[in-house]
Design a protein around this motif. Structure first.
Motif, short mmCIF file in Angstrom:
data_model
loop_
_atom_site.label_atom_id
_atom_site.label_comp_id
_atom_site.label_asym_id
_atom_site.label_seq_id
_atom_site.Cartn_x
_atom_site.Cartn_y
_atom_site.Cartn_z
N SER A 285 0.81 -1.22 0.00
CA SER A 285 0.00 0.00 0.00
C SER A 285 0.84 1.27 0.00
N ALA A 286 1.72 1.41 0.99
CA ALA A 286 2.45 2.67 1.14
C ALA A 286 3.65 2.47 2.05
N HIS B 1 0.42 6.36 6.12
CA HIS B 1 -0.59 6.19 5.09
C HIS B 1 -1.21 7.51 4.66
N PRO C 100 2.23 9.22 2.30
CA PRO C 100 3.31 8.24 2.18
C PRO C 100 4.61 8.86 1.65
N LYS C 101 5.71 8.30 2.13
CA LYS C 101 7.00 8.62 1.54
C LYS C 101 7.02 8.07 0.11
N ALA C 102 6.48 6.86 -0.02
CA ALA C 102 6.35 6.25 -1.35
C ALA C 102 4.98 5.59 -1.45
N ASP D 46 4.84 -1.32 7.09
CA ASP D 46 4.23 -0.01 7.36
C ASP D 46 2.70 -0.07 7.29
N VAL D 47 2.16 -0.87 6.38
CA VAL D 47 0.71 -1.06 6.28
C VAL D 47 0.45 -2.55 6.09
N VAL D 48 -0.45 -3.12 6.89
CA VAL D 48 -0.77 -4.54 6.74
C VAL D 48 -1.86 -4.70 5.68
N CYS D 49 -1.47 -5.19 4.50
CA CYS D 49 -2.44 -5.48 3.43
C CYS D 49 -2.77 -6.97 3.47
N ARG E 276 -0.65 11.77 -3.79
CA ARG E 276 -0.58 11.08 -2.49
C ARG E 276 0.66 11.48 -1.71
N GLN E 277 1.79 11.54 -2.41
CA GLN E 277 3.04 11.84 -1.73
C GLN E 277 3.12 13.30 -1.32
N GLU F 216 -8.68 3.55 1.71
CA GLU F 216 -8.18 2.40 0.96
C GLU F 216 -8.81 1.12 1.49
N SER G 114 -6.36 -7.06 8.84
CA SER G 114 -5.50 -6.17 8.06
C SER G 114 -5.59 -4.74 8.60
N ASP G 115 -4.89 -3.82 7.94
CA ASP G 115 -4.97 -2.40 8.32
C ASP G 115 -6.10 -1.66 7.62
#
Lengths: 267, 288
Positions: A120-121, A125, A128-130, A164-167, B89-90, B98, B126-127
């Motif tokens: 995700s990111a 979130h 995001p840096k990326a 960083d994010v749990v998908c 987004r960045q 999401e 999940s997140d």
């Protein structure tokens, strides 16, 4: 004549790393029966085909669009005369996911020792840096059917202490979320360009199952951002990932005539 | 059957700032791009956008129209990540609710069925509850007692979808192999705008495909807009495939430090749809 030297002696074909990876991905599907095999990346896409052409003939494969293909086709667009055995638009894929009759190999951007996976990111979130590709079907896949992972470049940037994010849901998070989350939660193997990892340990922490030929255990440990579970007998007891047979190598050439797998894993 | 034929401009004029809109298609496939281009140059802003995201999100983000996005990904398919979306987004410009791909379908279906929510397993553990704020769970009232995600209805103010063929009343044929979720977007929306490659007589609708291609009928549509090549540069099979060369040029202009974007925007997006299509034709003739 190919495969024969000038003196007429058969030249044994040596499997390259990408061939080993394709077979290791194929092995993920062993014994799965009549289910949909979905695969992202070249080695998994080849692996699913190799599995169906050898030891898992009942697997179903899609063309990446909306068709189930009766023929096990080489990588690339399906030829117009390829035999279609079923219709599988995206909404039908979601039904298959929920029914559990699917095994997917996804490509994580980050993966931790419990199998939590992030696409995700990177960073926060909210900003995001990326930005990555997005969570896609990972949350649903992981709580509904077996999910394996393919890491074309094994590195501490992918194998991290904490994602960083749990998908995709790991074992610890599935357990914590209760029976509805863990009921169908089944992680398969993690195939990388260096090794095969799995979660066949008492607490389901990631284990080094085998190293590819020519790769040392230390190399894998150094490229992993958390400690991997090793055999009780120590690092020397880690087996070597099986090499494809001559017949399997021929099949891989047939299924990937352009050698795309060597671009994904150049070693 | 009354005619619902409309101009592009009139069809998108129903969108007001702050509305929630849904966009059919998937990634860079059969997106109602002519309508999106019109939205991007129109006045409405502060939109919540529900979509299986592709360049629809990119164009609207580049035009500063999106406050909140509800999606599981934004991709150009042959190019993994939408560059405008990535940049927005960045920079922290888009609030991103999401969620899992299957949850989005469930949210549309709940809205279509006028239900407050539908239970789903996806999201548990999940997140997603963190990235989709306000998400709740529901406990099964039956003996199993399972605690599942309660996916809320994603009710839309306006839906935009693109079909291969339609009649003036809004009966439509989706001739490609995947209908995506376009019928659900129409069922989940208060106002439904359908663009199509070609408006035909009703009797023609079953000539080019099986009756099963008629996923959308006139009670699901309020406005019909004929927009030939209107999904460009996304695919609209069997009429045309994705224009990969154009998409590469788009992604190159939108990516990097963004310095290539003004020239691209001025060439293709400054005018109306006819201007856009003329520029695309000129490109092709220059290559031929």
């Amino acid at each position: 004549m190919s495969g024969t030297t000038a003196t007429g002696t058969a030249q044994p074909r040596v499997a390259r790393r990408a061939d080993v990876c394709a077979l290791a991905c194929a092995e993920a599907f062993r014994g799965e029966g009549e289910i949909l095999a979905s695969a992202f990346g070249t080695a998994p896409a080849l692996g699913a085909r190799l599995a169906r052409r050898s030891f898992a003939p009942d697997l179903l494969l899609s063309d990446g669009e909306a068709m189930l293909m009766a023929d096990t086709l080489p990588l690339g667009p399906a030829p117009a005369d390829a035999v279609v055995e079923g219709w599988l638009p995206f909404r039908a894929v979601f039904d298959v996911v929920a029914s559990g009759r699917r095994h997917v190999i996804m490509i994580p951007s980050q993966l931790d020792a419990h199998g939590n996976m992030n696409i995700s990111a990177i960073g926060q979130h909210a900003r995001p840096k990326a930005q990555l590709i997005g969570t896609r079907g990972a949350p649903g896949n992981t709580v509904n059917h077996r999910t394996s992972y393919w890491v074309p470049k094994h590195s501490p940037r992918v194998f991290v202490e904490k994602v960083d994010v749990v998908c995709g849901v790991g074992h610890d998070r599935a357990r914590a979320a209760g029976p509805a989350a863990s009921r169908f939660h089944r992680l398969g193997r993690v195939v990388t360009d260096l090794a095969v990892l799995d979660f066949d340990t008492p607490d389901n922490r990631m284990r080094l199952a085998s190293v590819h030929p020519g790769v040392s255990v230390d190399e894998v440990l150094a490229a992993t951002g958390f400690p991997l579970v090793l055999p009780e007998a120590g690092a020397a007891a880690v087996p070597t990932t099986p090499q494809p047979s001559a017949a399997q190598l021929e099949l891989l050439d047939l299924l990937d005539p352009k050698g795309l797998r060597y671009r994904e894993v150049p070693a | 059957m009354g005619s619902k034929l409309s101009s592009i401009e009139d069809a998108v004029a129903v969108v007001e700032s702050g509305m929630t809109i849904g966009i059919g298609g998937w990634g860079s496939r059969r997106k109602p791009m002519a309508l999106i281009r019109a939205l991007a140059r129109g006045p409405a802003t502060d939109l919540t956008v529900v979509t299986y995201g592709g360049p629809d999100v990119g164009l609207l983000a580049a035009a500063g129209k999106i406050r909140k996005l509800v999606s599981g990904f934004v991709s150009l398919d042959s190019i993994a990540l939408e560059p405008h979306f990535r940049a927005a987004r960045q920079r922290g410009e888009i609030e991103y609710a999401e969620l899992d791909e299957g949850m989005l379908q469930w949210g549309l279906l709940a809205a279509a069925h006028r239900l407050p929510f539908l239970p789903i397993r996806a999201g548990l553990g999940s997140d997603v509850p963190a990235t989709f704020p306000g998400l709740r769970t529901v406990t099964s009232p039956y003996a199993d007692g399972e605690e599942l995600v309660a996916m809320p209805a994603l009710t839309l103010d306006v839906a935009f979808v693109h079909a291969n063929r339609a009649d003036a009343a809004g009966n439509a044929a989706l001739l490609g192999p995947d209908p995506y979720f376009d019928d659900l977007y129409c069922l989940a929306a208060r106002h439904r705008v359908l663009s199509c490659e070609r408006v035909v007589e009703t009797a023609e609708l079953t000539k080019e495909g099986p009756v099963q291609a008629l996923r959308i009928n006139r009670m699901m549509v309020d406005a019909v807009v004929e927009t030939p090549n209107g999904a460009h540069f996304t695919s609209c099979v069997p009429d045309y495939d994705r224009d990969e060369a154009f998409q590469r040029a788009y992604a190159a202009a939108a990516g990097g430090d963004g310095s290539g974007w003004p020239a691209f925007r001025d060439r293709y997006l400054a005018g109306d749809e006819a201007t856009y299509q003329r520029a695309v034709r000129e490109d092709r003739e220059a290559l031929a």
